[in-house]
Design an enzyme around this catalytic site. Structure first.
Site: not given
Lengths: 345, 345, 345
Positions: B217, B238-240, B258
């Site tokens: 998340c 990975g996140h974002s 990201s």
């Protein structure tokens, strides 16, 4: 356990010490205690023999020993004998037959009497669970699965529809056997259209598969892991691969589809194998390497893409000095130009 | 199924054979049997046409065929037509609506009538499960999750709090959607202080996610997998991150936080993508490569770090001979020194 | 929460703005809204200060700001202060003590009163579950496991027999702690004989372990993850490894057996660590690298195999031009031969 029993069961010969010496365990040279048996396989550790507290030791036929206060068992391969001793002292606990009331076993499944089925286990239609099988909690077994005698399935594993697991296998926690292969065709709009994955996975006897490893089913036909192969954690086996007898695949290695890994091949950690190729019997691919070509029997290869390990060792040694090498070449060029100029003058 | 039906549903045209020929399956050239339809996509396999036992074949508009005893369907893209035929013969089974008594569905969850919820499934507070959804045993759905129409969640998967899954998605076994992103700040004692990961994961329609894959998340905001993206087993997102439409990510690839993966990008197996970058639409990163920079639309790159694939092919060819090259340069240096000396003499 | 409270709890000082300003959250410069506090850590983002809608900002002691309409909190490390603020606004929910009726807790287990144990959780014989522990659904805890105060275990995880988890740990979904190490001896027929894996895993306090990660138990003795270490998703930790305090291991990294990762070491994504080596305190191994040798304290290394990062940067720059370099060397050789010929003439 008496020294004589340990000797007999490890195919070793007593060269020193009393046959009725009592042993209660096995451990490495440095941590073994009184009452334990240890081993020497690597001459590097010979000096530790003076210090060990072990009461007995496996030695090969050549190794001499000064200590008289320690029993000596002679074995062709001390490490193998030691492993056998460890197995004597750490036997697998017997089956304590039960089906937990919080397990869900479909009424059409054939489950032998002598099995352990833990809480939260779900077993689908028409499955066959043979005697001696041990299924830990929260395992999901889809429809039409067969699990052979004395196999162990650890918690959280998923065995998908139509897969077969042989006898004396160990499937570790959260392993997935028979997930869909990764296959798509591109349509007119450049979107991916899923190709049905209708095959299965067949795992033969004496196979061990590590935690979190995923073995995809074939699109058509089967993915097969043959007798005695050992697969570590977090490995990816693509659809329609064949892993032949006694192959050893270390953690985080990945195989694309339809490749064949030969007998006794060793794939070290984090190796990558492209699709539709054959790694020949007894080949070794070193850690972090990858190949998109066939590999000859018995070859040791390294690198991305991988080639002969000795050549690779030379190449990586040169690679470390590649910045410097660039400068050297520039210097050579300058010198040459200068010499030409001097000459023309 | 009649040949005419197969032709119609695969957008192909009958060029040879009877419209009412009965077909009962589809398979590759080498394994197809009588009654099955096959295909030729790669001219390499043309000779196999003579041998195949198939009763019908998809061919492109140019390919000629001598055999008269085999029905011919002309298609622009024979592989795509064949995939469509496979899908006709292997339809997804219809929903057999039930909520297993050993599932635990929170009373605040909205669950449509026409769903399958297996034993051991746990569904949290305020979840929305739409019609046609199939959840296999031992899946855990945390609070406030939405699962769209006709999606399938395989056993052992975890859908964490607040995540959304679109329509017609397939989430394979032991996949984790919405685990915490990996984010810490270093404190005064050089210890890691966890940054709360309060965002979610949004998965759009027609996405397939492989076994054991983990999608983190976002710390704040969302991680998004867009319509039609396909992700293989044991992938780390990975996140974002944002995975755009129809991107294809092969097994064991990892993305740091990201990053944005453009439309129709292909990331081959075991690729690594650093954080905060963009891989442009239609780019391809070959297996085992890694990038820490943006990638232009349509580029094919390779290596660690990755650069233009053609240049990389030249570099790796030279790399194999790098040991030898070192010796050559040393020889050049010696020769040059010698020539200078000779000259100075 | 008042600005003064935020300042106090983040060890910051109010440099501008009213102490009783009400804050309701924290977010990055670009997405923060009115009522939120933001931060500036990287001067690259200084221009965004003009635009931000945040009501307050953490700044270091040197950064000046023109805007008067935004509260300023001075902090030595604005990112750390911001992380602390985020944690104030996103506190971990309190335990709502229950043991779900569909959990199975062995009667010999000692379970504190103040715990959450979800549906489908199975807890084995002689386990100790301390107060504040939260176990999400479908977790399997084998026999003789200890889970320390305030630790959280997410759904689908497996904690194998005899393992210990310290206080305030977070174990994410489908993580496997204590699976068998990968150890075999080769027998006379070149088959693999399993070496019993009888040790355990000990996880100290404040450790976080990512989704799908596997930590193998030791063959004899223990695998140990020390206080404050953070491990990302899909990581493989081999048997008998030691991960020291505050080490950070990114996704998909793999460690073979018996290696030691020093204090505060950072292993970036997809790194490989061979067996029986030590990575010294504060060392950094960059993404996709691998080492089969010890690494000195504080070194930054890269490559396969890895060496000094600065040298590696030079080598990879040269590697891109390696095809060209081959041609240059060939030219040099030709020129030299020609010069010799000219001379001999």
């Amino acid at each position: 356990m008496k020294l004589s029993t340990v000797a007999e069961k490890t195919f070793a010969v007593i060269a020193q010490g009393a046959a009725d010496l009592e042993l209660k365990g096995a451990a490495g040279l440095d941590i073994a205690e009184s009452g334990q048996i240890t081993f020497l396989a690597n001459p590097k550790y010979t000096p530790q023999i003076k210090e060990t507290k072990a009461s007995a030791i496996f030695l090969n036929e050549k190794e001499n020993i000064e200590r008289q206060d320690i029993a000596v068992l002679r074995a062709k391969d001390p490490y193998l004998a030691y492993t056998r001793a460890l197995r004597l002292f750490h036997t697998v606990p017997e089956i304590f037959a039960f089906v937990h009331p919080k397990a869900v076993v479909n009424e059409t499944a054939q489950v032998a009497e002598n099995v352990e089925i833990g809480a939260g286990v779900v077993i689908g239609r028409n499955c066959v669970i043979e005697s001696g099988v041990k299924i830990f909690p929260n395992v999901t077994v889809y429809d039409n699965v067969k699990i052979g005698k004395n196999s162990t399935i650890h918690s959280g594993a998923a065995i998908r529809e139509n897969c077969e697991i042989g006898a004396s296998c160990i499937i570790h926690n959260n392993c997935v056997i028979g997930s869909d292969g990764f296959g798509y065709a591109k349509d007119e709009k450049k979107r991916w259209l899923k190709i049905p994955q209708t095959g299965n996975v067949v795992i033969e006897d004496d196979v061990e598969i590590g935690a979190g490893t995923c073995v995809d089913c074939a699109s058509v036909g089967e993915t097969r892991i043959m007798r005695g192969a050992k697969i570590d954690n977090l490995v990816q086996i693509g659809h329609s691969c064949t892993i032949e007898e006694d192959a050893l695949i270390c953690a985080q290695t990945g195989l694309a589809g339809s490749s064949v890994i030969g007998k006794r091949v060793i794939l070290a950690g984090q190796v990558g194998i492209a699709g539709h190729l054959r790694v020949g019997d007894d080949a070794v691919i070193t850690a972090k390497s990858a190949t998109s070509h066939d590999v000859e029997n018995g070859k040791i290869i390294s690198g991305i893409p991988a080639f002969d390990n000795r050549d690779w060792l030379r190449s990586i040694a040169a690679f470390r000095r590649l910045g410097e090498m660039t400068r050297t070449i520039r210097e050579l060029e300058k010198n040459l130009v200068k010499m030409k100029e001097d000459k023309s003058v």
